[in-house]
Write a protein that holds these residues in place. Structure first.
Motif, PDB file in Angstrom:
ATOM      1  N   VAL A 115       0.839  -1.205   0.000  1.00 61.48           N
ATOM      2  CA  VAL A 115       0.000   0.000   0.000  1.00 61.48           C
ATOM      3  C   VAL A 115       0.876   1.258   0.000  1.00 61.48           C
ATOM      4  N   TYR A 124       0.354   5.345   0.224  1.00 64.11           N
ATOM      5  CA  TYR A 124      -0.630   6.353   0.623  1.00 64.11           C
ATOM      6  C   TYR A 124       0.047   7.716   0.486  1.00 64.11           C
ATOM      7  N   ALA A 168      -1.600  -1.841  10.018  1.00 65.05           N
ATOM      8  CA  ALA A 168      -0.737  -2.554   9.071  1.00 65.05           C
ATOM      9  C   ALA A 168       0.386  -3.284   9.799  1.00 65.05           C
ATOM     10  N   LYS A 172       2.752  -6.336   8.459  1.00 63.51           N
ATOM     11  CA  LYS A 172       3.375  -5.605   7.362  1.00 63.51           C
ATOM     12  C   LYS A 172       4.553  -4.770   7.870  1.00 63.51           C
ATOM     13  N   VAL A 219       6.255  -1.118   7.799  1.00 61.22           N
ATOM     14  CA  VAL A 219       5.583   0.187   7.734  1.00 61.22           C
ATOM     15  C   VAL A 219       6.599   1.307   7.592  1.00 61.22           C
ATOM     16  N   PHE A 257       3.186  -1.093   4.145  1.00 56.19           N
ATOM     17  CA  PHE A 257       2.354   0.107   4.083  1.00 56.19           C
ATOM     18  C   PHE A 257       3.301   1.294   4.117  1.00 56.19           C
ATOM     19  N   ALA A 295      -6.687  -3.690   2.069  1.00 51.59           N
ATOM     20  CA  ALA A 295      -5.488  -4.436   2.461  1.00 51.59           C
ATOM     21  C   ALA A 295      -5.772  -5.568   3.439  1.00 51.59           C
TER      22      ALA A 295
END
Length: 465
Positions: free
Chosen positions: A25, A27, A114, A119, A121, A256, A462
């Motif tokens: 992801v 953002y 996340a 995940k 990050v 993320f 996600a």
């Protein structure tokens, strides 16, 4: 037969769910980037090619587009911390809050979700790491100005990668008390601190967690504006590339990554259109880095691009049915740097005549040399010169992020007039912000929404709980 149909239905449903799961992801948040900042940038690019229309930025070509409202819990016009908190947590809060609700209770962020989901990050920005928007993803403090306390929250969050200009108050608490430097505290928590890209490349291989900031001696509050950039300056695109390389190191579960184009806002606070449009282009260059990654992992990657609020109330057109955005190409530097140059000029010489100032502004802004200046505009510039250089009465204009020489203030006003760009404010407005998306789960971002919906939809795309 019926059993076979159930099996096929399960496979189809599972395939649908899988197709919507975003393993990676991105953002992107353009601070202060309303719809007119985006539209203006595209028209500015088209006019540079000698035509009327738009030259699309990469992110405006994404297949999904929408728009979002930005009001906070306490005001129709949000500040960056309340907007950042909304984009990070999916909850409205009061202006000034970082990762906390109206009652100052801690809110869980999409980045924390996340991390909980396994995940890696990353939280990155073109301004300071402890600034409102990045802070809203990892910190929980009642006031955005608690920079030292926000920095202490960074290792507590335990994210894998942070990057930005630096830290604003590394040794001073919110109540102005001297405190232990945050740098050894961050290092003791298992982070490697890299100052500059070369140091990052040398240290990244052995680092478990990373904080990338600018080289020693650079301005910690932000990266230089794109229009002012010198060779060797850290860029948002380089930060994005570094984050991807670090977060995919030994990757199994995905990542993320939040990336903030923070200086669009700063340029718009200063009502500086050329600098603002160049900052939007600069963020698009960072998005291009993410898009290259997306092309390699199209079924597993989601890219979302939005903004926390609009800044400046920028208007594309003032009186006539015209725009002259190509004229902005004659501006050689940001108004911040122009202001510093004017201060240096005054310090260097006791007497500077008007013709020398005209040559100076012609070189820096294109006035008279490339751009016709009306009698009224020349009077505005000359009055500022007379007051500050002849009468020695220098009153700086103060915006949120800059103190500007009176002659530089006049110059930016003239440039906006020539380009036919209007401004309603030196602060934030309540205008809609754009939302663009591509990749896994991107259809969730279609249409009109509130900013609190964006992190919720990212979490859904996600599979974060």
């Amino acid at each position: 037969m019926k059993r076979l149909m159930y099996v096929l239905l399960f496979v189809l449903l599972a395939g649908t769910v899988y197709a919507q799961q975003a393993k990676y992801v991105f953002y992107f948040i353009g601070d202060g980037m309303g719809v007119n900042q985006v539209n203006g940038t595209e028209m500015y690019l088209a006019e540079q090619e000698g035509r009327i229309g738009v030259k699309p930025l990469l992110f405006t070509t994404f297949p999904v587009a929408g728009m979002a409202t930005t009001f906070s819990a306490t005001n129709s016009v949000t500040d960056s911390s309340a907007a950042g908190t909304a984009l990070a947590t999916g909850a409205k809060t009061y202006n000034g809050a970082i990762g906390m609700d109206d009652d100052k209770n801690v809110l869980q962020t999409v980045a924390e979700k996340a991390k909980k989901a396994g995940k890696k990050v990353g939280v990155t920005t073109s301004v300071s790491v402890d600034h409102a928007t990045p802070a809203a993803f990892y910190a929980h403090q009642p006031n955005r100005n608690m920079y030292y306390e926000i920095a202490l929250d960074l290792p507590k969050a335990g994210f894998d990668f942070y990057a930005g200009g630096g830290f604003l108050k590394p040794t001073t608490t919110a109540d102005k008390q001297e405190a232990p430097s945050i740098f050894p505290i961050i290092e003791e928590a298992g982070y490697t601190i890299a100052r500059g890209l070369d140091e990052y490349k040398a240290k990244a291989g052995d680092a478990k967690k990373m904080v990338l900031i600018q080289k020693e001696g650079a301005e910690p509050s932000c990266l230089p504006y794109a229009i002012d950039r010198q060779e060797g300056d850290l860029t948002l695109a380089e930060i994005t590339e570094s984050a991807i390389s670090f977060l995919t190191k030994g990757d199994k579960k995905g990542f993320f990554l939040m990336v903030e184009g923070g200086k669009i806002d700063w340029a718009c606070h200063g009502n500086d259109p050329a600098t603002a449009f160049e900052e939007v282009i600069d963020m698009d260059n960072a998005i291009k880095v993410a898009y290259e990654f997306y092309k390699k992992h199209p079924k597993e990657t989601l890219i979302v691009v939005t903004a926390d609020h609009e800044t400046g109330g920028i208007g594309l057109g003032t009186s006539k049915y015209e725009l002259h955005l190509k004229s902005l190409m004659n501006q050689k530097q940001s108004q911040d740097l122009l202001s510093r140059s004017i201060t240096d000029l005054r310090k260097m010489r006791k007497v500077i005549n008007w013709e020398e100032i005209k040559d100076f502004l012609g070189e820096k802004m294109g006035f008279w040399k490339e751009l016709p200046v009306t009698w009224e505009q020349e009077k505005m510039l000359r009055d500022a010169y007379e007051e500050s250089f002849v009468n020695k009465h220098v009153v700086f204009e103060e915006s949120l992020y800059a103190k500007t020489e009176p002659l530089a203030v006049a110059a930016k006003k003239v440039m906006s007039q020539i380009a036919m760009v209007g401004w309603t404010s030196g602060n934030h407005t309540a205008g809609y912000v754009p939302v663009f998306a591509v990749g896994a789960g991107s259809k969730l971002f279609m249409g009109k929404m509130d900013n609190t919906e964006i992190p919720k939809r990212i979490a859904k795309a996600a599979g974060y709980k």
